[in-house]
Motif scaffolding. Structure first.
Motif, PDB file in Angstrom:
ATOM      1  N   TRP A  58      -1.014  15.309  18.249  1.00  0.00           N
ATOM      2  CA  TRP A  58      -0.494  15.303  16.882  1.00  0.00           C
ATOM      3  C   TRP A  58      -1.339  14.330  16.061  1.00  0.00           C
ATOM      4  CZ3 TRP A  58       2.568  19.252  16.525  1.00  0.00           C
ATOM      5  CH2 TRP A  58       3.401  19.605  17.586  1.00  0.00           C
ATOM      6  N   LEU A  59      -2.213  14.872  15.223  1.00  0.00           N
ATOM      7  CA  LEU A  59      -3.160  14.055  14.462  1.00  0.00           C
ATOM      8  C   LEU A  59      -2.660  13.884  13.032  1.00  0.00           C
ATOM      9  CD1 LEU A  59      -5.879  12.562  14.601  1.00  0.00           C
ATOM     10  CD2 LEU A  59      -6.980  14.680  13.820  1.00  0.00           C
ATOM     11  N   HIS A  60      -2.476  12.635  12.628  1.00  0.00           N
ATOM     12  CA  HIS A  60      -1.993  12.292  11.293  1.00  0.00           C
ATOM     13  C   HIS A  60      -3.151  11.708  10.486  1.00  0.00           C
ATOM     14  CE1 HIS A  60       1.195  11.871  14.259  1.00  0.00           C
ATOM     15  NE2 HIS A  60       2.136  11.890  13.337  1.00  0.00           N
ATOM     16  N   ARG A  61      -3.287  12.145   9.249  1.00  0.00           N
ATOM     17  CA  ARG A  61      -4.282  11.558   8.351  1.00  0.00           C
ATOM     18  C   ARG A  61      -3.585  10.639   7.360  1.00  0.00           C
ATOM     19  NH1 ARG A  61      -6.979  12.135   3.387  1.00  0.00           N
ATOM     20  NH2 ARG A  61      -9.229  11.710   3.528  1.00  0.00           N
ATOM     21  N   LEU A  62      -4.032   9.392   7.284  1.00  0.00           N
ATOM     22  CA  LEU A  62      -3.483   8.405   6.365  1.00  0.00           C
ATOM     23  C   LEU A  62      -4.440   8.250   5.189  1.00  0.00           C
ATOM     24  CD1 LEU A  62      -2.573   7.638   9.408  1.00  0.00           C
ATOM     25  CD2 LEU A  62      -1.977   5.431   8.420  1.00  0.00           C
ATOM     26  N   GLU A  63      -3.936   8.408   3.993  1.00  0.00           N
ATOM     27  CA  GLU A  63      -4.772   8.275   2.798  1.00  0.00           C
ATOM     28  C   GLU A  63      -4.143   7.282   1.832  1.00  0.00           C
ATOM     29  OE1 GLU A  63      -6.792  10.963  -0.779  1.00  0.00           O
ATOM     30  OE2 GLU A  63      -5.536  11.898   0.744  1.00  0.00           O
ATOM     31  N   LEU A  64      -4.921   6.291   1.425  1.00  0.00           N
ATOM     32  CA  LEU A  64      -4.442   5.297   0.476  1.00  0.00           C
ATOM     33  C   LEU A  64      -4.295   5.932  -0.901  1.00  0.00           C
ATOM     34  CD1 LEU A  64      -3.760   2.335  -0.203  1.00  0.00           C
ATOM     35  CD2 LEU A  64      -6.210   1.990  -0.642  1.00  0.00           C
ATOM     36  N   VAL A  65      -3.089   5.819  -1.470  1.00  0.00           N
ATOM     37  CA  VAL A  65      -2.809   6.383  -2.787  1.00  0.00           C
ATOM     38  C   VAL A  65      -2.896   5.309  -3.865  1.00  0.00           C
ATOM     39  CG1 VAL A  65      -1.069   7.551  -4.211  1.00  0.00           C
ATOM     40  CG2 VAL A  65      -1.352   8.181  -1.797  1.00  0.00           C
ATOM     41  N   SER A  66      -2.288   4.155  -3.592  1.00  0.00           N
ATOM     42  CA  SER A  66      -2.296   3.071  -4.581  1.00  0.00           C
ATOM     43  C   SER A  66      -2.026   1.746  -3.894  1.00  0.00           C
ATOM     44  CB  SER A  66      -1.253   3.324  -5.682  1.00  0.00           C
ATOM     45  OG  SER A  66       0.063   3.249  -5.160  1.00  0.00           O
ATOM     46  N   VAL A 105       1.383  23.840   8.710  1.00  0.00           N
ATOM     47  CA  VAL A 105       1.605  24.873   7.693  1.00  0.00           C
ATOM     48  C   VAL A 105       2.995  25.461   7.895  1.00  0.00           C
ATOM     49  CG1 VAL A 105       0.812  27.047   6.693  1.00  0.00           C
ATOM     50  CG2 VAL A 105      -0.858  25.464   7.654  1.00  0.00           C
ATOM     51  N   PRO A 106       3.929  25.244   6.927  1.00  0.00           N
ATOM     52  CA  PRO A 106       3.825  24.422   5.719  1.00  0.00           C
ATOM     53  C   PRO A 106       3.571  22.952   6.072  1.00  0.00           C
ATOM     54  CG  PRO A 106       5.798  25.824   5.680  1.00  0.00           C
ATOM     55  CD  PRO A 106       5.253  25.859   7.073  1.00  0.00           C
ATOM     56  N   GLY A 107       3.067  22.214   5.095  1.00  0.00           N
ATOM     57  CA  GLY A 107       2.677  20.838   5.339  1.00  0.00           C
ATOM     58  C   GLY A 107       3.845  19.940   5.741  1.00  0.00           C
ATOM     59  N   ILE A 108       3.599  19.103   6.734  1.00  0.00           N
ATOM     60  CA  ILE A 108       4.545  18.072   7.144  1.00  0.00           C
ATOM     61  C   ILE A 108       3.914  16.738   6.767  1.00  0.00           C
ATOM     62  CG2 ILE A 108       5.763  17.003   9.089  1.00  0.00           C
ATOM     63  CD1 ILE A 108       5.559  19.702  10.533  1.00  0.00           C
ATOM     64  N   TRP A 109       4.517  16.031   5.803  1.00  0.00           N
ATOM     65  CA  TRP A 109       3.896  14.819   5.296  1.00  0.00           C
ATOM     66  C   TRP A 109       4.947  13.789   4.898  1.00  0.00           C
ATOM     67  CZ3 TRP A 109       5.021  13.535   0.194  1.00  0.00           C
ATOM     68  CH2 TRP A 109       5.556  14.558  -0.592  1.00  0.00           C
ATOM     69  N   ARG A 110       4.465  12.542   4.779  1.00  0.00           N
ATOM     70  CA  ARG A 110       5.314  11.434   4.369  1.00  0.00           C
ATOM     71  C   ARG A 110       4.555  10.578   3.352  1.00  0.00           C
ATOM     72  NH1 ARG A 110       7.884  14.479   6.934  1.00  0.00           N
ATOM     73  NH2 ARG A 110       9.108  14.101   8.831  1.00  0.00           N
ATOM     74  N   LEU A 140       0.844  -1.190   0.000  1.00  0.00           N
ATOM     75  CA  LEU A 140       0.000   0.000   0.000  1.00  0.00           C
ATOM     76  C   LEU A 140       0.880   1.241   0.000  1.00  0.00           C
ATOM     77  CD1 LEU A 140      -2.619  -0.987   2.738  1.00  0.00           C
ATOM     78  CD2 LEU A 140      -2.610  -1.576   0.299  1.00  0.00           C
ATOM     79  N   GLU A 141       0.626   2.127  -0.938  1.00  0.00           N
ATOM     80  CA  GLU A 141       1.269   3.438  -0.926  1.00  0.00           C
ATOM     81  C   GLU A 141       0.334   4.390  -0.196  1.00  0.00           C
ATOM     82  OE1 GLU A 141       3.222   6.699  -4.017  1.00  0.00           O
ATOM     83  OE2 GLU A 141       1.779   5.205  -4.745  1.00  0.00           O
ATOM     84  N   VAL A 142       0.815   4.985   0.878  1.00  0.00           N
ATOM     85  CA  VAL A 142      -0.029   5.782   1.761  1.00  0.00           C
ATOM     86  C   VAL A 142       0.621   7.139   2.004  1.00  0.00           C
ATOM     87  CG1 VAL A 142      -1.108   5.914   4.045  1.00  0.00           C
ATOM     88  CG2 VAL A 142      -0.890   3.696   2.894  1.00  0.00           C
ATOM     89  N   ARG A 143      -0.173   8.185   1.835  1.00  0.00           N
ATOM     90  CA  ARG A 143       0.292   9.525   2.186  1.00  0.00           C
ATOM     91  C   ARG A 143      -0.181   9.827   3.600  1.00  0.00           C
ATOM     92  NH1 ARG A 143       1.612  14.666  -0.369  1.00  0.00           N
ATOM     93  NH2 ARG A 143       0.953  16.395   0.963  1.00  0.00           N
ATOM     94  N   VAL A 144       0.752  10.239   4.446  1.00  0.00           N
ATOM     95  CA  VAL A 144       0.446  10.548   5.840  1.00  0.00           C
ATOM     96  C   VAL A 144       0.800  12.010   6.085  1.00  0.00           C
ATOM     97  CG1 VAL A 144       0.809   9.911   8.236  1.00  0.00           C
ATOM     98  CG2 VAL A 144       1.072   8.177   6.445  1.00  0.00           C
ATOM     99  N   GLU A 145      -0.181  12.790   6.487  1.00  0.00           N
ATOM    100  CA  GLU A 145       0.048  14.223   6.696  1.00  0.00           C
ATOM    101  C   GLU A 145      -0.405  14.634   8.081  1.00  0.00           C
ATOM    102  OE1 GLU A 145      -0.479  18.486   4.395  1.00  0.00           O
ATOM    103  OE2 GLU A 145      -1.309  16.649   3.546  1.00  0.00           O
ATOM    104  N   LEU A 146       0.384  15.482   8.725  1.00  0.00           N
ATOM    105  CA  LEU A 146       0.001  16.023  10.014  1.00  0.00           C
ATOM    106  C   LEU A 146      -1.061  17.099   9.814  1.00  0.00           C
ATOM    107  CD1 LEU A 146       3.328  16.266  12.034  1.00  0.00           C
ATOM    108  CD2 LEU A 146       1.189  15.328  12.882  1.00  0.00           C
ATOM    109  N   ILE A 147      -2.223  16.879  10.412  1.00  0.00           N
ATOM    110  CA  ILE A 147      -3.328  17.830  10.288  1.00  0.00           C
ATOM    111  C   ILE A 147      -2.907  19.181  10.869  1.00  0.00           C
ATOM    112  CG2 ILE A 147      -5.713  18.313  10.962  1.00  0.00           C
ATOM    113  CD1 ILE A 147      -5.499  16.017   9.026  1.00  0.00           C
ATOM    114  N   ASP A 148      -3.250  20.238  10.152  1.00  0.00           N
ATOM    115  CA  ASP A 148      -3.012  21.632  10.564  1.00  0.00           C
ATOM    116  C   ASP A 148      -1.560  22.070  10.435  1.00  0.00           C
ATOM    117  OD1 ASP A 148      -5.702  22.010  11.181  1.00  0.00           O
ATOM    118  OD2 ASP A 148      -5.439  21.380  13.259  1.00  0.00           O
TER     119      ASP A 148
END
Length: 213
Positions: free
Chosen positions: A124-132, A26-31, A16-24
């Motif tokens: 620290w709230l992270h949102r995980l979104e399935l990309v592929s 700015v600038p975005g912190i993501w993996r 699973l390719e997953v984008r994980v971003e810290l909610i709120d």
């Protein structure tokens, strides 16, 4: 939902390719991370700790939806948020052991998205979104960081309001709190390297992940 078992009904060879971003942030912190789909949530927790530079010294939980979104009352009562925690910490009826649910199962429950909260004080709230999703080969590691932006926030910095205040202070050597905040950051990160909130060392993260599994 109670009968979910890590890996049940999940192809063991799926990545699973997953984008994980810290909610709120700015600038975005993501993996951008690759996981084996059958990986249990307690292992996903370990990956996220390494990927964001957390120290695993606080409580955490997974949810299939935003844990802070308003819930619609059922029979006049607001239902509890179903959450996945380490087994010994499951005490309430809505608690589920994270060891018994895979990442792919959690993302399916959330229609392709899920949430991970670390440190219930700083929240620290992270949102995980399935990309592929794709098949894995024998050389595919259990988890790998492929892209991202910015280092994770400092542990115990007071959530984003506190972290942003610290960053603003460090950017202004004339600020009255500059020396105090600089010393605090150096104590946490070490005095050998200058603190750079924009720097993400992807090879170092992957080396650490390789030692995790």
């Amino acid at each position: 939902m109670d009968k979910l078992v890590a890996g049940a009904g999940v192809g063991p060879g799926s990545i699973l390719e997953v984008r994980v971003e810290l909610i709120d942030s700015v600038p975005g912190i993501w993996r951008q991370l690759e996981f084996r789909g059958a990986m249990a949530l307690n292992q996903v927790h370990r990956v996220l700790q390494v990927a964001f530079g957390w120290e695993d010294v606080h409580l955490h939980r997974f949810t299939a939806g935003d844990p802070f979104a308003p819930l619609r009352p059922v029979d006049g009562e607001v239902p509890d948020v179903v959450q996945w925690l380490p087994g010994p910490e499951c005490e309430e009826p809505a608690d589920r052991p994270e060891e018994g649910c895979s990442l792919e199962q959690l993302l399916a429950l959330g229609a392709g998205a899920a949430f991970y909260e670390y440190d219930f004080g700083d929240s620290w709230l992270h949102r995980l979104e399935l990309v592929s999703r794709r098949p894995a080969d024998k050389d595919t590691p259990p988890a790998r960081l492929t892209d991202g932006a910015r280092r994770g926030p400092l542990e115990d910095s007071g959530g984003f309001p506190g972290y942003e205040q610290i960053m603003d202070t460090l950017a202004d050597p004339s600020h009255p709190d500059y020396a105090e905040h600089s010393a605090w950051v150096a104590e946490i990160t070490g005095p050998d390297e200058p603190f750079d909130p924009a720097f993400l060392d992807i090879p170092a993260v992957n080396q650490a992940l390789a030692k995790t599994f």
